[in-house]
Structures are given as structure tokens and as C-alpha cells.
Design an enzyme around this catalytic site. Structure first.
Site, PDB file in Angstrom:
ATOM      1  N   ARG A  72      73.299-108.798 -42.649  1.00 47.79           N
ATOM      2  CA  ARG A  72      71.890-108.761 -43.026  1.00 47.79           C
ATOM      3  C   ARG A  72      71.369-110.166 -43.339  1.00 47.79           C
ATOM      4  O   ARG A  72      70.154-110.385 -43.334  1.00 47.79           O
ATOM      5  CB  ARG A  72      71.673-107.829 -44.227  1.00 47.79           C
ATOM      6  CG  ARG A  72      71.903-106.392 -43.849  1.00 47.79           C
ATOM      7  CD  ARG A  72      71.202-105.377 -44.720  1.00 47.79           C
ATOM      8  NE  ARG A  72      71.415-104.065 -44.129  1.00 47.79           N
ATOM      9  CZ  ARG A  72      70.605-103.493 -43.253  1.00 47.79           C
ATOM     10  NH1 ARG A  72      69.495-104.115 -42.873  1.00 47.79           N
ATOM     11  NH2 ARG A  72      70.878-102.299 -42.759  1.00 47.79           N
ATOM     12  N   HIS A 142      66.157 -98.969 -50.812  1.00 44.72           N
ATOM     13  CA  HIS A 142      66.471-100.398 -50.804  1.00 44.72           C
ATOM     14  C   HIS A 142      65.198-101.236 -50.881  1.00 44.72           C
ATOM     15  O   HIS A 142      65.228-102.378 -51.349  1.00 44.72           O
ATOM     16  CB  HIS A 142      67.289-100.767 -49.560  1.00 44.72           C
ATOM     17  CG  HIS A 142      66.524-100.757 -48.283  1.00 44.72           C
ATOM     18  ND1 HIS A 142      66.369 -99.633 -47.505  1.00 44.72           N
ATOM     19  CD2 HIS A 142      65.862-101.749 -47.644  1.00 44.72           C
ATOM     20  CE1 HIS A 142      65.661 -99.931 -46.442  1.00 44.72           C
ATOM     21  NE2 HIS A 142      65.333-101.203 -46.499  1.00 44.72           N
ATOM     22  N   ARG A 256      64.771 -98.198 -29.654  1.00 49.36           N
ATOM     23  CA  ARG A 256      65.246 -97.920 -31.017  1.00 49.36           C
ATOM     24  C   ARG A 256      65.910 -96.548 -31.070  1.00 49.36           C
ATOM     25  O   ARG A 256      67.000 -96.392 -31.651  1.00 49.36           O
ATOM     26  CB  ARG A 256      64.069 -97.981 -31.990  1.00 49.36           C
ATOM     27  CG  ARG A 256      64.414 -97.585 -33.425  1.00 49.36           C
ATOM     28  CD  ARG A 256      63.157 -97.544 -34.280  1.00 49.36           C
ATOM     29  NE  ARG A 256      63.443 -97.015 -35.611  1.00 49.36           N
ATOM     30  CZ  ARG A 256      63.488 -95.707 -35.907  1.00 49.36           C
ATOM     31  NH1 ARG A 256      63.276 -94.810 -34.963  1.00 49.36           N
ATOM     32  NH2 ARG A 256      63.733 -95.315 -37.148  1.00 49.36           N
TER      33      ARG A 256
END
Length: 468
Positions: A72, A142, A256
Site C-alpha cells: 500500500r 479503514h 475492476r
């Protein structure tokens, strides 16, 4: 507007006007050169942001796709780079008419950099699978932790930042979440659609991870997001695209969805995830993993290494969790039995299937199954808007001489485009190889009892039923 649409874009996109004497240069394997000036380095060079190096972007997918070990950290740098490019491109072409200021640019770039700083380990498994298991009804996200972590970083490292910029950064991070604030037209709402687009899902976060994830997994990717970046235009306080780019945007959502089906929710990946959730649940009492989620000072110390911590511990209290992780290492995984896609006419009233449903569908006289022998995974794949088509929320324009924006019904583009926007796939796993046959039969019985037919594509292979 003072600048033609093709003039000067490269100079803005390649360096965004920063002074290289004071910037740090990073070479990214997807976007090339990325430059960070001292203001952004104040955030990057903190232990909280550096933690992102220890969070794999795709969680446990590397157990199936060995190349999927990117983090990330690099994704966040990539989103920063594209957010910078997007806002500078818009300013180059429309700066005088929509009044993009220096602080606006700074805000969008910082939101791109920090949008995932509060992410949990193992991709979305932590918040969608583990926390709801140990904290019933958990709504933790998150995005909300990212907002808390941003405040924590600013306070802990005494970073000087304008209060309005800080407020807007946090709102941009939350822009596509359930807690997004409603911006008025006077607040430059289009800026909030660049990093995390809650309006229609077209944002630089997806531009980066779709290309980055495809590359890491060795998959082809023909998404031409650069065409969208170079031609986006603000009209009526929203980002619009040329009508000729309809299929480019449609391809964004389809690519996606393909990644979700072939990579993120691969049957083996889900088997490993189910085992990791079980291991974390077993270890939670001893390690108090879930107690970190409300305090950034504790949460930033949690990353993917929690598995290694369990695996190498000698504590008796962690034995069951440790054994599960060792089983993963030895490829002794939960056995995939079969799956089916929920029929379209049943989706609206579909209720999640549980191990209990499968156990209750077994026939008398055979092997007796228990709920703890079975794991069920419900996989939902869509185009970002559930059963709705995100293309219906996007406005287009004819050309750069036009001041009129409009939606485009998909039937005016092609009759080959999918008419349905969501799949719900039910997968059943046996936790013991010798029970695959019994679990598979009970799963088939459940399908016949519920839908009047076997909804699965084919029977479970006989070899697998025999536990081989």
C-alpha cells in the site's frame, strides 16, 4: 481559458511545478518519476506512513499469484502522483474559470497520499471478515481510521498544516464512504471526486490499483486511464468526460470486476482468507487484535506481520491459531467443494448462506456433518454500485466547444454491453479433505431445496470427493 487542451499538459503532469532542489525523487515501476516536496515528506517520513510498506496491497493474493507482493506504500505514492496530475491538468485548462488555488492542489495531493494510511492488514479481509466475526455488528472502516491517523500523524510529529487544508483532506478521504460529507456547489465539489469518487466511482485510486494489480499478477490490462486524465473537464461542478470515452470508462469498471473474479476472490485465495480469519479469531483473545481499532497510537503497529507473530510464538494459547497458519504454509488448505451464482431473479431477496444451512441439507444415513466442518464464502462482484450501473451517474460532453453535459444511455452505445451489474457467488469449503464428498452432496441438496435445481455449473470431481 488561455490554454489549449493539448498545450502544456506534459509539463504539469511530469513534475507539477515543484522545485526539484527540495524534492525527493522516487521511481515507480508503474508511473515513472514521482516527486515529493518537503511538505509531503513530513507525512511520508513517519513510522505511521512507512507502515504501509508492511501491508500488501492485495492481502493474501500472493499465495496464489506470487508476484502480487506490492504494498500500500507504493499504491499510495501512485495515487498521489495521479491526483497531482489530475488537478494540475484541470487547472491548466480551466484554472481561470473555476478558480483552482494553490491550497486546492495541495489538498488533493495530500488526500491521494494519505487515503489508505488507516488501512488494516490483509487488504479488506480485516474490516469485512475478521472484525464482524469478533465484534458483532462492527461498522469500522479503514477510511474512518485513515482520518483518525491523519490527525494522529499531524499531532505526533508536530506538522504545520493549515486547518482548512486538513479538514478538506479528511473529507476527501471519506468522499466515497458511508460517512461522506455533502458538499455544496460553492465548495468545489469536483475536487472531492478526484481521489475517492462517491458520485460515480471514477477516480485515480482505481486508475492506479487496476493497472498496478494487473501488472503485479502478470495479467494484461488495456485500461487507457491516461486518455481520461488528459481530457477530463469540469462542468457544473462535476468532472465530465468526452462522449467518445464512454467505452474507456466502461472498461474501467469491467476490468475492476474481472480482477475481483480472477484475482481478489480466486477460490484458492478465499480458502486461505477463510483460514486466516479463523486463525486471527482464535488469536484475538490472547493478542487483543481487535482492541487496536479505535486508537491510532496502537493501530499503526498492526500490519501483515501479525501472522508471523502467531506462527513463531511458543504460547500454548496460540496453538490452534498457529496450527492453522502452519497448515497454510504446508498448503493443507480448506478444500473448495463447489460454487454457484445466485440466479438473477433471486438476488433481491437473497439471504447469506451459513454452514448451518448446509448441515441441515444433508441426508440421513451418511457422514454426519457439523457446522465447524464447513466454511461458506459469499462473494459479491459488481461495477462499484451494487446492482446499479455506475455509467448512469456519469455525465459527458460532445467536444471542447460544447458547454452542455449529458448522460448516455448504454443502449445508444452498444447492445453488447452487459445488462446486469452484479454477481453474487456462493462457495462452500470443507475444512477436512475426507468430508469433501459429504459437504458437496449437502450443498447440492441445499440448491435443489432452495431453487428447485442444481445451480452449480458442474458436479464436484469424484477424485476430490474421495479426498485426493
Amino acid at each position: 481559458m488561455g490554454t489549449t487542451w493539448n498545450e502544456g499538459v506534459t509539463s504539469f503532469c511530469s513534475f507539477s511545478g515543484q522545485d526539484r532542489r527540495f524534492a525527493k525523487h522516487i521511481h515507480d515501476n508503474v508511473h515513472g518519476n514521482i516527486y515529493l516536496d518537503p511538505f509531503f515528506l513530513h507525512f511520508v517520513d513517519t513510522e505511521q506512513f512507512q507502515r504501509l510498506r508492511d501491508l500488501k496491497q492485495l492481502g493474501l493474493c500472493h499465495m496464489v499469484y506470487p508476484g502480487a507482493v506490492h504494498s500500500r506504500f507504493e499504491h499510495s505514492l501512485g495515487v498521489y502522483r495521479l491526483a497531482s496530475e489530475a488537478v494540475h491538468t484541470i487547472k491548466a485548462h480551466q484554472g481561470s474559470e473555476i478558480n483552482i488555488e494553490h491550497n486546492d492542489i495541495k489538498t488533493v495531493k495530500l488526500a491521494g497520499l494519505l487515503h489508505d494510511v488507516g488501512h488494516g492488514p490483509f487488504s479488506h479481509l480485516f474490516e469485512r471478515e475478521f472484525l464482524p466475526r469478533v465484534l458483532k455488528g462492527s461498522k469500522w472502516s479503514h477510511e474512518e481510521m485513515s482520518v483518525k491517523m491523519i490527525d494522529y500523524i499531524v499531532d505526533a510529529h508536530h506538522i504545520e498544516i493549515d486547518a482548512e487544508i486538513l479538514k478538506n483532506v479528511k473529507e476527501m478521504v471519506l468522499a466515497s464512504s458511508a460517512n461522506a460529507s455533502q458538499k455544496t456547489s460553492s465548495e468545489k465539489r469536483f475536487l472531492y471526486d478526484i481521489v475517492a469518487n462517491g458520485r460515480n466511482g471514477t477516480d485515480v485510486d482505481k486508475f492506479d490499483y487496476i493497472v498496478r494489480d494487473s501488472r503485479a499478477c502478470g495479467l494484461g490490462c488495456n485500461l487507457q486511464f491516461q486518455r481520461l486524465m488528459e481530457t477530463m473537464r469540469v462542468m457544473g461542478d462535476e468532472i465530465c468526460y468526452r462522449a467518445k470515452e464512454y467505452l474507456t470508462i466502461h472498461n474501467l469498471f469491467v476490468t475492476r470486476a474481472d480482477l475481483h473474479r480472477t484475482v481478489y476472490t480466486h477460490a484458492k485465495v478465499k480458502a486461505i482468507e477463510l483460514m486466516v480469519v479463523d486463525a486471527l479469531t482464535l488469536a484475538n483473545g490472547e493478542l487483543s487484535i481487535s482492541e487496536t481499532i479505535h486508537e491510532p497510537a496502537k493501530f499503526w503497529k498492526l500490519d501483515d506481520s501479525i501472522l508471523r507473530q502467531i506462527e513463531t510464538s511458543d504460547k500454548q494459547e496460540l496453538k490452534e491459531a498457529r496450527d492453522l497458519i502452519l497448515s497454510i504454509r504446508r498448503r493443507d488448505l480448506y478444500q473448495f467443494c463447489n460454487e454457484f451464482s445466485v440466479p438473477k431473479d433471486k438476488l433481491e431477496h437473497f439471504k447469506d448462506i451459513t454452514p448451518q444451512n448446509i448441515v441441515c441439507s444433508q441426508r440421513n444415513g451418511g457422514t454426519t456433518l457439523k457446522e465447524e466442518d464447513i466454511a461458506v464464502s459469499i462473494v459479491k462482484i459488481d461495477l462499484t454500485r451494487g446492482r446499479s450501473n455506475p455509467m448512469e451517474s456519469i455525465n459527458f460532453f460532445q467536444d471542447y466547444e460544447s458547454d452542455y453535459k449529458f448522460p448516455i444511455p448504454e443502449e445508444r452505445i452498444s447492445h453488447l454491453l452487459p445488462a446486469f451489474c452484479q454477481d453474487t457467488i456462493v462457495r462452500v469449503y470443507s475444512k477436512k479433505p475426507e468430508l469433501v464428498g459429504a459437504v458437496s452432496e449437502a450443498f447440492e441438496n441445499y440448491q435443489v431445496k432452495t431453487y428447485g435445481m442444481k445451480a452449480q455449473v458442474h458436479d464436484t470431481p469424484e477424485k476430490k470427493k474421495r479426498g485426493k
